[in-house]
Design a protein around this motif. Structure first.
Motif, PDB file in Angstrom:
ATOM      1  N   GLY A 420      -1.609  -0.245  -7.232  1.00 21.09           N
ATOM      2  CA  GLY A 420      -0.292  -0.311  -7.725  1.00 21.09           C
ATOM      3  C   GLY A 420      -0.036  -0.084  -6.748  1.00 21.09           C
ATOM      4  N   ARG A 421      -0.011   0.127  -5.298  1.00 26.36           N
ATOM      5  CA  ARG A 421       0.277   1.016  -4.624  1.00 26.36           C
ATOM      6  C   ARG A 421       0.498   0.011  -2.970  1.00 26.36           C
ATOM      7  N   ILE A 422       2.174  -0.209  -2.568  1.00 27.85           N
ATOM      8  CA  ILE A 422       1.794  -0.228  -1.126  1.00 27.85           C
ATOM      9  C   ILE A 422       1.411  -0.079  -0.451  1.00 27.85           C
ATOM     10  N   THR A 423       0.353  -0.102   0.776  1.00 28.33           N
ATOM     11  CA  THR A 423      -0.508   1.152   1.847  1.00 28.33           C
ATOM     12  C   THR A 423       0.576   0.925   3.301  1.00 28.33           C
ATOM     13  N   ARG A 424       0.722   1.425   4.417  1.00 33.27           N
ATOM     14  CA  ARG A 424       1.061   1.388   4.979  1.00 33.27           C
ATOM     15  C   ARG A 424      -0.189   0.326   5.650  1.00 33.27           C
ATOM     16  N   ALA A 425      -1.157   1.104   6.130  1.00 38.10           N
ATOM     17  CA  ALA A 425      -1.452  -0.118   6.870  1.00 38.10           C
ATOM     18  C   ALA A 425      -2.039  -2.233   5.779  1.00 38.10           C
ATOM     19  N   GLN A 426      -1.505  -2.212   4.500  1.00 37.94           N
ATOM     20  CA  GLN A 426      -1.177  -3.206   4.024  1.00 37.94           C
ATOM     21  C   GLN A 426      -0.033  -3.561   5.128  1.00 37.94           C
ATOM     22  N   VAL A 427       1.102  -2.947   4.881  1.00 37.45           N
ATOM     23  CA  VAL A 427       2.006  -2.994   5.544  1.00 37.45           C
ATOM     24  C   VAL A 427       2.191  -3.898   7.105  1.00 37.45           C
ATOM     25  N   ASP A 428       1.460  -2.880   7.327  1.00 38.43           N
ATOM     26  CA  ASP A 428       0.903  -2.972   8.971  1.00 38.43           C
ATOM     27  C   ASP A 428       0.207  -4.661   9.173  1.00 38.43           C
ATOM     28  N   ASN A 429      -0.055  -5.062   8.785  1.00 35.66           N
ATOM     29  CA  ASN A 429      -1.632  -6.017   8.885  1.00 35.66           C
ATOM     30  C   ASN A 429      -0.464  -7.733   8.517  1.00 35.66           C
ATOM     31  N   GLU A 430       0.177  -6.801   7.191  1.00 36.76           N
ATOM     32  CA  GLU A 430       1.277  -8.488   6.657  1.00 36.76           C
ATOM     33  C   GLU A 430       2.092  -8.374   8.011  1.00 36.76           C
ATOM     34  N   THR A 431       2.591  -7.146   8.425  1.00 35.98           N
ATOM     35  CA  THR A 431       3.824  -7.869   9.723  1.00 35.98           C
ATOM     36  C   THR A 431       3.022  -8.725  10.824  1.00 35.98           C
TER      37      THR A 431
END
Length: 519
Positions: A420-431
């Protein structure tokens, strides 16, 4: 300042038949409200009563000047007659607001007279406050006395309530999102004003994904709350109305058209009777359907397919368009008369990239929506939220799909969030995923755009630049305007600034001209 009261003689009440209470006489006995002059309007049939009232007032309030004004009414319940005579009275009165304070006594006279008094004072034809009196409530009382001032600015509580209601309507149109973009907020405020008092068509323009469909639903809810409509909201995407199914889908079909059972249809216009019809992507509607729609909008009547008799349906219209309807009308792809009918109120929704100050509010909204969809709570780590907002607000983040891109990205992040926590690595991958998709899509769009104007082979290096030039030329009124937009930076360092000539030379490199691009 002198108090002046204007009112009708009470042909029944001023006879004292209600507990001996006579409102006109009692008005001159109110403590703290001296009546310096009383203008008493009376019918000649009640002349004796009028003189009796004046004599009695002289006995209890000798400082009150009573002026009897004869005003005969053939029918005191006829609105037109009463309003006309009171209007003429007000027009010739000669109010002196610097020396006198005016009041209207509402208690006496017919209900029609009371309504006319209110309208004339509310419109400031008579610059007066309203007085309402009532019979005594105790043995020593002369009756009740209420002063009503129609200047609402003096009633802070009422004004605050009206302001609060306006904010609630605006909040409804914004979907509960606390937006800060001034352009968008001003647009919502105008829509709230128009939709709340007008039944005229509303045209919502904007890029795909800017929220036209959602806003149309909220406008319908606003109209429903303000009792502008009673029926339902019927939505149709005009891009799906193709071929022989378009007309029966919109206007209905009788069984007699095919002769087969089960082929009759009511049609969307019939379903929208008393409600709102939302025509999304109305710029994709065929010319035949446009002509029939225009007739239905103007008359409220139309012929279902296969019918010899007209059907009546009264509905309000909200139309959504991605393309430029004026340009399409000029090209013959959209009927100018239908455009004139639809664009009385036109609102252009700004693109998401033009609203950087609203990114955080929209992030909270999309996060809450994703949680409802997934049935679980999800949150951003602090560094992840900061990285996402920095990317979302960046000037080079195009958001070509607007909220569709934004919402889809948040849903993907929430779905894949560990614990249930969105990480910095996820955000970088999504962007990076979004950038890659946009680059691929942009290259494809650029290639298709250039293929529309030339069949020559273009170096890959020149493709994005030429495509941008074509877009600017097509959206500019003149070649000089297009040149100023394209050379806005480099022109400052040049001694001569013939932007139109520079643009002509650039286009000539590819065998193109301004007139060809505009046509």
């Amino acid at each position: 300042m002198r108090n002046v009261v204007i009112g009708f003689l009470g042909s029944q009440l001023d006879m004292g038949r209600r507990h001996g209470w006579r409102p006109t006489v009692a008005l001159c006995q109110v403590d703290g409200f001296p009546v310096d002059r009383l203008e008493l309007l009376y019918d000649v049939k009640f002349s004796r009563l009028a003189h009796t009232v004046r004599r009695d007032i002289a006995g209890i309030s000798p400082d009150t000047e009573v002026l009897l004004r004869e005003m005969n009414m053939e029918d005191p319940w006829d609105f037109e007659e009463v309003y006309t005579k009171l209007y003429d009275f007000a027009r010739t009165y000669g109010f002196d607001e610097d020396r006198e304070r005016y009041h209207i006594h509402l208690t006496t006279g017919t209900h029609v007279g009371q309504i006319c008094w209110f309208l004339l004072s509310e419109s400031r034809h008579i610059p007066a406050a309203l007085i309402q009196t009532g019979p005594p409530r105790g043995e020593d009382s002369t009756g009740t006395f209420d002063l009503i001032d129609l200047d609402l600015s003096r009633y802070d509580a009422l004004q605050q309530r009206f302001d609060q209601q306006t904010r609630e309507y605006g909040n409804l149109l914004k979907g509960g999102i606390e937006t800060r973009n001034r352009t968008y907020n001003d647009l919502i405020e105008r829509i709230e004003q128009v939709a709340g008092i007008s039944d005229a068509p509303i045209l919502l323009q904007g890029e795909s994904g800017t929220g036209k469909s959602e806003l149309a639903e909220r406008i319908y809810e606003l109209k429903l709350q303000k009792r502008r409509v009673k029926g339902r909201l019927v939505s149709v995407n005009c891009a799906t109305l193709k071929g022989t199914s378009a007309i029966p889908t919109l206007f209905g079909q009788r069984r007699s058209h095919t002769g087969q059972p089960g082929t009759e249809r009511a049609g969307l216009l019939r379903e929208a009777d008393g409600g709102v019809l939302f025509l999304d992507e109305v710029d994709r509607l065929g010319l035949d359907e446009q002509a029939m729609l225009l007739h239905a909008l103007e008359t409220g009547r139309y012929y279902p397919l296969g019918s010899d008799s007209e059907v009546t349906s009264r509905f309000q219209v909200i139309a959504g368009a991605t393309g430029d309807l004026a340009m399409l009308a000029g090209e013959g792809a959209f009927r100018p008369d239908l455009l004139s009918r639809l664009n009385l109120w036109t609102f252009t929704l700004p693109a998401l990239r033009e609203r950087p100050e609203d990114m955080e509010a929209n992030l909270k909204y999309e996060l809450a929506r994703a949680e409802r969809t997934l049935g679980t709570r999800v949150g951003f780590n602090a560094d992840a939220a900061e990285a996402w907002l920095r990317f979302a607000r960046a000037a080079d983040t195009p958001w070509p799909g607007n909220f569709r891109d934004f919402s889809g990205a948040i849903l993907r992040l929430c779905t894949l969030a560990p614990r249930g926590r969105i990480t910095r690595a996820q955000v970088d991958n999504e962007t990076e995923t979004l950038k890659r998709r946009w680059r691929t899509s942009e290259r494809d769009l650029d290639a298709r755009l250039i293929a529309e104007v030339t069949q020559d082979l273009i170096d890959p290096f020149d493709v994005p630049q030429l495509a941008n030039v074509i877009r600017v030329c097509r959206s500019s009124a003149t070649i000089s305007d297009a040149g100023r937009r394209l050379f806005a930076v480099s022109r400052e360092s040049r001694s001569t600034r013939n932007d139109a000539d520079r643009l002509r030379k650039y286009l000539a490199r590819f065998g193109l001209s301004w007139s060809e691009l505009r046509s």
